[in-house]
Scaffold this motif. Sequence first.
Motif, short mmCIF file in Angstrom:
data_model
loop_
_atom_site.label_atom_id
_atom_site.label_comp_id
_atom_site.label_asym_id
_atom_site.label_seq_id
_atom_site.Cartn_x
_atom_site.Cartn_y
_atom_site.Cartn_z
N ASP A 208 0.83 -1.19 0.00
CA ASP A 208 0.00 0.00 0.00
C ASP A 208 0.88 1.26 0.00
O ASP A 208 1.08 1.87 1.03
CB ASP A 208 -0.90 -0.04 1.24
N HIS A 209 1.38 1.64 -1.16
CA HIS A 209 2.30 2.79 -1.19
C HIS A 209 1.91 3.84 -2.23
O HIS A 209 2.72 4.72 -2.55
CB HIS A 209 3.76 2.34 -1.40
N GLU A 210 0.68 3.74 -2.76
CA GLU A 210 0.24 4.80 -3.67
C GLU A 210 -0.20 6.01 -2.86
O GLU A 210 -0.95 5.88 -1.89
CB GLU A 210 -0.91 4.33 -4.57
N HIS A 217 1.36 8.07 -7.93
CA HIS A 217 2.68 8.37 -7.37
C HIS A 217 2.85 7.67 -6.04
O HIS A 217 1.90 7.13 -5.48
CB HIS A 217 2.87 9.89 -7.25
N CYS A 218 4.10 7.66 -5.55
CA CYS A 218 4.48 6.86 -4.38
C CYS A 218 4.51 7.75 -3.13
O CYS A 218 4.90 8.91 -3.20
CB CYS A 218 5.85 6.25 -4.66
N ILE A 219 4.12 7.16 -2.01
CA ILE A 219 4.11 7.94 -0.77
C ILE A 219 5.50 8.07 -0.14
O ILE A 219 5.67 8.86 0.78
CB ILE A 219 3.16 7.33 0.30
N ASP A 222 11.59 9.61 -0.43
CA ASP A 222 12.89 9.48 -1.10
C ASP A 222 12.80 8.76 -2.44
O ASP A 222 13.81 8.56 -3.10
CB ASP A 222 13.87 8.72 -0.20
N CYS A 223 11.60 8.35 -2.81
CA CYS A 223 11.44 7.55 -4.03
C CYS A 223 11.35 8.44 -5.27
O CYS A 223 10.79 9.54 -5.23
CB CYS A 223 10.18 6.70 -3.92
N LEU A 224 11.85 7.90 -6.37
CA LEU A 224 11.75 8.59 -7.66
C LEU A 224 10.30 8.92 -8.01
O LEU A 224 10.02 9.92 -8.66
CB LEU A 224 12.34 7.68 -8.75
N LEU A 249 14.52 4.62 -7.45
CA LEU A 249 13.27 4.04 -6.98
C LEU A 249 13.47 3.45 -5.59
O LEU A 249 14.55 2.93 -5.29
CB LEU A 249 12.82 2.92 -7.92
N ASP A 250 12.43 3.50 -4.78
CA ASP A 250 12.51 2.86 -3.46
C ASP A 250 12.15 1.38 -3.61
O ASP A 250 11.64 0.95 -4.66
CB ASP A 250 11.57 3.56 -2.48
N PRO A 251 12.38 0.57 -2.57
CA PRO A 251 12.13 -0.88 -2.67
C PRO A 251 10.67 -1.23 -2.96
O PRO A 251 10.40 -2.27 -3.59
CB PRO A 251 12.55 -1.41 -1.29
N LEU A 252 9.71 -0.41 -2.54
CA LEU A 252 8.30 -0.74 -2.77
C LEU A 252 7.95 -0.65 -4.26
O LEU A 252 7.24 -1.50 -4.80
CB LEU A 252 7.40 0.19 -1.95
N CYS A 253 8.44 0.38 -4.91
CA CYS A 253 8.21 0.51 -6.35
C CYS A 253 8.95 -0.58 -7.12
O CYS A 253 8.42 -1.15 -8.09
CB CYS A 253 8.64 1.89 -6.84
N ILE A 254 10.16 -0.88 -6.69
CA ILE A 254 10.92 -1.97 -7.35
C ILE A 254 10.18 -3.30 -7.21
O ILE A 254 10.09 -4.07 -8.16
CB ILE A 254 12.35 -2.05 -6.78
ZN LIG Z 1 8.19 4.30 -4.59
#
Ligand SMILES: [Zn+2]
Length: 263
Positions: A208-210, A217-219, A222-224, A249-254
Amino acid sequence: MKNLRYLTLLTAFAVLFLSSCKSDDSSSDNTDDTAIGQENRLPLGESAEDLLANIVFDRLEVEFVAIEGFEPRAETVANLQTFLEERLNKPGGIVINQRSVAAVGDAPYSTDEIRDIEDAVRNSFNDGSTISIFILWADGASVNDTQFNKTLGTAYRNTSVVLYEPTIREFSNDTGEPGRVALESTTMIHEVCHLLGLVNLGTPLTSDHEDPINSKHCIVEDCLMFFQTEVVGIVPKFRMKNLMDVTPLDPLCIADLQANGGK
Ligand SMILES: [Zn+2]
Ligand SMILES: [Zn+2]
Protein backbone atom coordinates in the motif's frame (compact mmCIF):
# COMPACT_ATOMS: atom_id res chain seq x y z
CA MET A 1 18.67 38.84 1.37
CA LYS A 2 18.96 35.40 2.78
CA ASN A 3 15.19 35.13 2.93
CA LEU A 4 14.91 36.22 -0.63
CA ARG A 5 17.44 33.63 -1.70
CA TYR A 6 15.60 31.02 0.29
CA LEU A 7 12.32 32.00 -1.28
CA THR A 8 13.84 31.87 -4.73
CA LEU A 9 15.24 28.44 -4.04
CA LEU A 10 12.00 27.34 -2.50
CA THR A 11 10.09 28.42 -5.56
CA ALA A 12 12.55 26.74 -7.88
CA PHE A 13 12.40 23.44 -6.06
CA ALA A 14 8.65 23.51 -5.73
CA VAL A 15 8.42 24.06 -9.44
CA LEU A 16 10.86 21.27 -10.18
CA PHE A 17 9.12 18.78 -8.03
CA LEU A 18 5.62 19.55 -9.12
CA SER A 19 6.60 19.49 -12.70
CA SER A 20 8.40 16.21 -12.85
CA CYS A 21 5.08 14.62 -12.10
CA LYS A 22 2.75 16.06 -14.71
CA SER A 23 2.72 12.68 -16.25
CA ASP A 24 -0.65 11.16 -16.12
CA ASP A 25 -2.23 12.71 -19.14
CA SER A 26 -3.84 9.74 -20.79
CA SER A 27 -6.72 11.55 -22.39
CA SER A 28 -8.22 10.09 -25.50
CA ASP A 29 -6.16 9.71 -28.58
CA ASN A 30 -7.77 10.61 -31.86
CA THR A 31 -5.17 8.96 -34.01
CA ASP A 32 -6.49 6.73 -36.78
CA ASP A 33 -6.40 3.19 -35.42
CA THR A 34 -5.93 1.63 -38.81
CA ALA A 35 -2.52 3.23 -39.17
CA ILE A 36 0.71 1.38 -38.54
CA GLY A 37 1.83 1.47 -34.96
CA GLN A 38 -1.61 1.34 -33.38
CA GLU A 39 -0.22 -0.82 -30.56
CA ASN A 40 1.92 2.19 -29.68
CA ARG A 41 -1.02 4.57 -29.46
CA LEU A 42 -2.76 3.16 -26.41
CA PRO A 43 -3.42 4.86 -23.06
CA LEU A 44 -0.61 5.28 -20.54
CA GLY A 45 0.12 2.13 -18.55
CA GLU A 46 -1.34 -0.32 -21.10
CA SER A 47 2.06 -1.77 -22.01
CA ALA A 48 3.57 -1.98 -18.54
CA GLU A 49 3.88 -5.77 -18.45
CA ASP A 50 4.96 -5.96 -22.10
CA LEU A 51 7.80 -3.54 -21.32
CA LEU A 52 8.85 -5.24 -18.08
CA ALA A 53 8.51 -8.94 -18.82
CA ASN A 54 9.98 -11.36 -21.32
CA ILE A 55 6.65 -12.81 -22.40
CA VAL A 56 5.47 -11.19 -25.61
CA PHE A 57 8.57 -9.07 -26.26
CA ASP A 58 12.18 -10.06 -25.51
CA ARG A 59 13.80 -6.92 -26.94
CA LEU A 60 13.33 -3.17 -26.49
CA GLU A 61 14.08 -0.43 -28.95
CA VAL A 62 14.11 3.18 -27.73
CA GLU A 63 13.60 5.81 -30.40
CA PHE A 64 15.28 8.78 -28.78
CA VAL A 65 14.60 11.98 -30.71
CA ALA A 66 15.68 15.52 -29.88
CA ILE A 67 14.73 18.69 -31.67
CA GLU A 68 18.03 20.10 -32.97
CA GLY A 69 19.80 22.12 -30.31
CA PHE A 70 17.83 20.56 -27.45
CA GLU A 71 19.67 17.28 -27.06
CA PRO A 72 20.19 16.06 -23.49
CA ARG A 73 23.66 15.33 -22.15
CA ALA A 74 25.33 12.11 -23.25
CA GLU A 75 25.38 10.91 -19.62
CA THR A 76 21.57 11.16 -19.59
CA VAL A 77 21.36 8.68 -22.43
CA ALA A 78 23.78 6.38 -20.61
CA ASN A 79 21.69 6.64 -17.44
CA LEU A 80 18.61 5.51 -19.38
CA GLN A 81 20.44 2.47 -20.75
CA THR A 82 21.65 1.55 -17.26
CA PHE A 83 18.19 1.92 -15.71
CA LEU A 84 16.42 -0.11 -18.40
CA GLU A 85 18.98 -2.93 -18.25
CA GLU A 86 18.64 -3.03 -14.49
CA ARG A 87 14.83 -3.30 -14.41
CA LEU A 88 13.58 -4.82 -17.69
CA ASN A 89 13.64 -8.49 -18.66
CA LYS A 90 14.82 -8.16 -22.23
CA PRO A 91 17.34 -10.91 -23.00
CA GLY A 92 17.19 -9.97 -26.69
CA GLY A 93 18.74 -6.61 -25.85
CA ILE A 94 17.92 -2.95 -25.22
CA VAL A 95 18.92 -0.54 -27.96
CA ILE A 96 18.70 3.26 -27.84
CA ASN A 97 18.64 4.83 -31.30
CA GLN A 98 19.34 8.54 -30.90
CA ARG A 99 18.87 11.22 -33.53
CA SER A 100 18.00 14.89 -33.89
CA VAL A 101 15.37 16.43 -36.13
CA ALA A 102 14.51 19.94 -37.27
CA ALA A 103 11.85 21.78 -35.31
CA VAL A 104 8.36 20.80 -36.42
CA GLY A 105 6.04 22.68 -34.07
CA ASP A 106 5.40 25.96 -32.31
CA ALA A 107 5.98 26.12 -28.55
CA PRO A 108 4.49 26.14 -26.02
CA TYR A 109 3.03 22.70 -26.63
CA SER A 110 -0.20 21.06 -25.61
CA THR A 111 -0.13 17.29 -25.25
CA ASP A 112 -2.12 17.04 -28.47
CA GLU A 113 0.57 19.03 -30.25
CA ILE A 114 3.23 16.73 -28.80
CA ARG A 115 1.25 13.77 -30.16
CA ASP A 116 1.25 15.45 -33.57
CA ILE A 117 5.03 15.87 -33.42
CA GLU A 118 5.40 12.21 -32.47
CA ASP A 119 3.18 11.19 -35.36
CA ALA A 120 5.33 13.28 -37.71
CA VAL A 121 8.73 11.98 -36.63
CA ARG A 122 8.31 8.55 -35.02
CA ASN A 123 9.62 5.67 -37.12
CA SER A 124 9.90 2.82 -34.64
CA PHE A 125 6.90 0.75 -33.54
CA ASN A 126 6.38 -2.68 -32.00
CA ASP A 127 7.63 -5.27 -34.47
CA GLY A 128 7.67 -9.00 -33.88
CA SER A 129 9.27 -9.62 -30.50
CA THR A 130 10.60 -6.05 -30.25
CA ILE A 131 8.66 -3.44 -28.29
CA SER A 132 9.36 0.21 -29.02
CA ILE A 133 9.21 3.34 -26.90
CA PHE A 134 9.54 6.92 -28.09
CA ILE A 135 11.24 9.67 -26.09
CA LEU A 136 11.03 13.24 -27.42
CA TRP A 137 13.21 16.14 -26.24
CA ALA A 138 11.10 19.16 -27.14
CA ASP A 139 12.34 22.63 -28.06
CA GLY A 140 9.76 24.45 -25.97
CA ALA A 141 7.73 24.42 -22.79
CA SER A 142 4.36 22.92 -21.93
CA VAL A 143 1.32 25.07 -22.55
CA ASN A 144 0.16 24.10 -19.04
CA ASP A 145 3.02 26.01 -17.38
CA THR A 146 2.14 28.78 -14.97
CA GLN A 147 4.27 31.16 -12.96
CA PHE A 148 4.29 28.65 -10.11
CA ASN A 149 4.10 25.28 -11.77
CA LYS A 150 6.18 24.22 -14.72
CA THR A 151 6.17 20.85 -16.43
CA LEU A 152 9.49 19.12 -17.05
CA GLY A 153 8.12 16.02 -18.70
CA THR A 154 5.00 14.00 -19.48
CA ALA A 155 4.23 10.37 -20.24
CA TYR A 156 1.26 10.64 -22.59
CA ARG A 157 0.76 7.28 -24.36
CA ASN A 158 1.58 3.67 -23.53
CA THR A 159 5.04 3.98 -25.10
CA SER A 160 5.58 7.74 -25.39
CA VAL A 161 7.34 10.32 -23.24
CA VAL A 162 8.18 13.99 -23.80
CA LEU A 163 10.77 16.06 -21.94
CA TYR A 164 10.61 19.84 -22.04
CA GLU A 165 14.33 20.45 -22.37
CA PRO A 166 14.28 24.29 -22.26
CA THR A 167 12.47 24.11 -18.91
CA ILE A 168 14.91 21.51 -17.60
CA ARG A 169 17.80 23.77 -18.61
CA GLU A 170 16.16 26.76 -16.92
CA PHE A 171 16.00 24.94 -13.59
CA SER A 172 19.35 23.17 -13.54
CA ASN A 173 23.04 23.91 -13.29
CA ASP A 174 22.75 27.15 -11.30
CA THR A 175 23.76 27.52 -7.68
CA GLY A 176 21.48 25.48 -5.46
CA GLU A 177 19.84 23.75 -8.41
CA PRO A 178 20.21 20.15 -9.54
CA GLY A 179 22.88 19.38 -12.10
CA ARG A 180 21.73 19.18 -15.70
CA VAL A 181 22.33 15.44 -16.04
CA ALA A 182 20.66 14.73 -12.69
CA LEU A 183 17.54 16.70 -13.59
CA GLU A 184 17.32 15.36 -17.15
CA SER A 185 17.81 11.80 -15.96
CA THR A 186 15.51 11.98 -12.94
CA THR A 187 12.68 13.50 -14.98
CA MET A 188 13.14 11.12 -17.90
CA ILE A 189 13.31 7.97 -15.76
CA HIS A 190 10.31 9.14 -13.68
CA GLU A 191 8.28 9.43 -16.89
CA VAL A 192 9.56 6.09 -18.21
CA CYS A 193 8.46 4.52 -14.92
CA HIS A 194 4.92 5.68 -15.67
CA LEU A 195 5.20 3.67 -18.93
CA LEU A 196 6.28 0.75 -16.72
CA GLY A 197 3.02 1.14 -14.81
CA LEU A 198 4.10 3.02 -11.68
CA VAL A 199 2.37 3.71 -9.41
CA ASN A 200 -0.76 1.52 -9.78
CA LEU A 201 -0.90 2.65 -13.40
CA GLY A 202 -0.89 -0.72 -15.15
CA THR A 203 1.45 -2.43 -12.71
CA PRO A 204 -0.51 -3.67 -9.68
CA LEU A 205 0.52 -2.58 -6.21
CA THR A 206 2.31 -5.20 -4.12
CA SER A 207 2.01 -3.02 -1.02
CA ASP A 208 0.00 0.00 0.00
CA HIS A 209 2.30 2.79 -1.19
CA GLU A 210 0.24 4.80 -3.67
CA ASP A 211 -0.13 8.42 -2.60
CA PRO A 212 -3.86 8.78 -1.81
CA ILE A 213 -3.86 12.46 -2.78
CA ASN A 214 -1.49 12.48 -5.72
CA SER A 215 -2.60 9.32 -7.46
CA LYS A 216 -0.20 7.25 -9.58
CA HIS A 217 2.68 8.37 -7.37
CA CYS A 218 4.48 6.86 -4.38
CA ILE A 219 4.11 7.94 -0.77
CA VAL A 220 7.79 7.34 0.00
CA GLU A 221 9.50 10.74 0.05
CA ASP A 222 12.89 9.48 -1.10
CA CYS A 223 11.44 7.55 -4.03
CA LEU A 224 11.75 8.59 -7.66
CA MET A 225 7.95 8.26 -7.94
CA PHE A 226 7.17 10.57 -5.02
CA PHE A 227 5.00 13.59 -5.72
CA GLN A 228 3.93 16.23 -3.23
CA THR A 229 2.10 19.39 -4.09
CA GLU A 230 2.88 21.19 -0.87
CA VAL A 231 5.93 23.38 -1.00
CA VAL A 232 6.77 22.72 2.60
CA GLY A 233 8.44 19.37 2.82
CA ILE A 234 9.84 19.54 -0.66
CA VAL A 235 12.62 21.99 0.04
CA PRO A 236 14.15 20.10 2.96
CA LYS A 237 14.11 16.96 0.86
CA PHE A 238 16.00 18.59 -1.97
CA ARG A 239 18.33 20.52 0.30
CA MET A 240 19.43 17.30 1.95
CA LYS A 241 20.03 15.43 -1.26
CA ASN A 242 23.07 15.44 -3.45
CA LEU A 243 21.82 17.54 -6.34
CA MET A 244 24.12 15.76 -8.74
CA ASP A 245 22.53 12.33 -8.21
CA VAL A 246 19.69 10.69 -10.10
CA THR A 247 16.88 9.93 -7.64
CA PRO A 248 16.41 6.13 -7.38
CA LEU A 249 13.27 4.04 -6.98
CA ASP A 250 12.51 2.86 -3.46
CA PRO A 251 12.13 -0.88 -2.67
CA LEU A 252 8.30 -0.74 -2.77
CA CYS A 253 8.21 0.51 -6.35
CA ILE A 254 10.92 -1.97 -7.35
CA ALA A 255 8.84 -4.79 -5.82
CA ASP A 256 5.86 -3.75 -7.99
CA LEU A 257 8.01 -3.86 -11.13
CA GLN A 258 9.44 -7.24 -10.21
CA ALA A 259 5.98 -8.70 -9.56
CA ASN A 260 4.86 -7.57 -13.01
CA GLY A 261 7.69 -9.26 -14.87
CA GLY A 262 10.55 -6.83 -14.33
CA LYS A 263 13.86 -7.31 -12.55
ZN1 LIG B 1 8.19 4.30 -4.59
ZN1 LIG C 1 4.70 11.45 -12.23
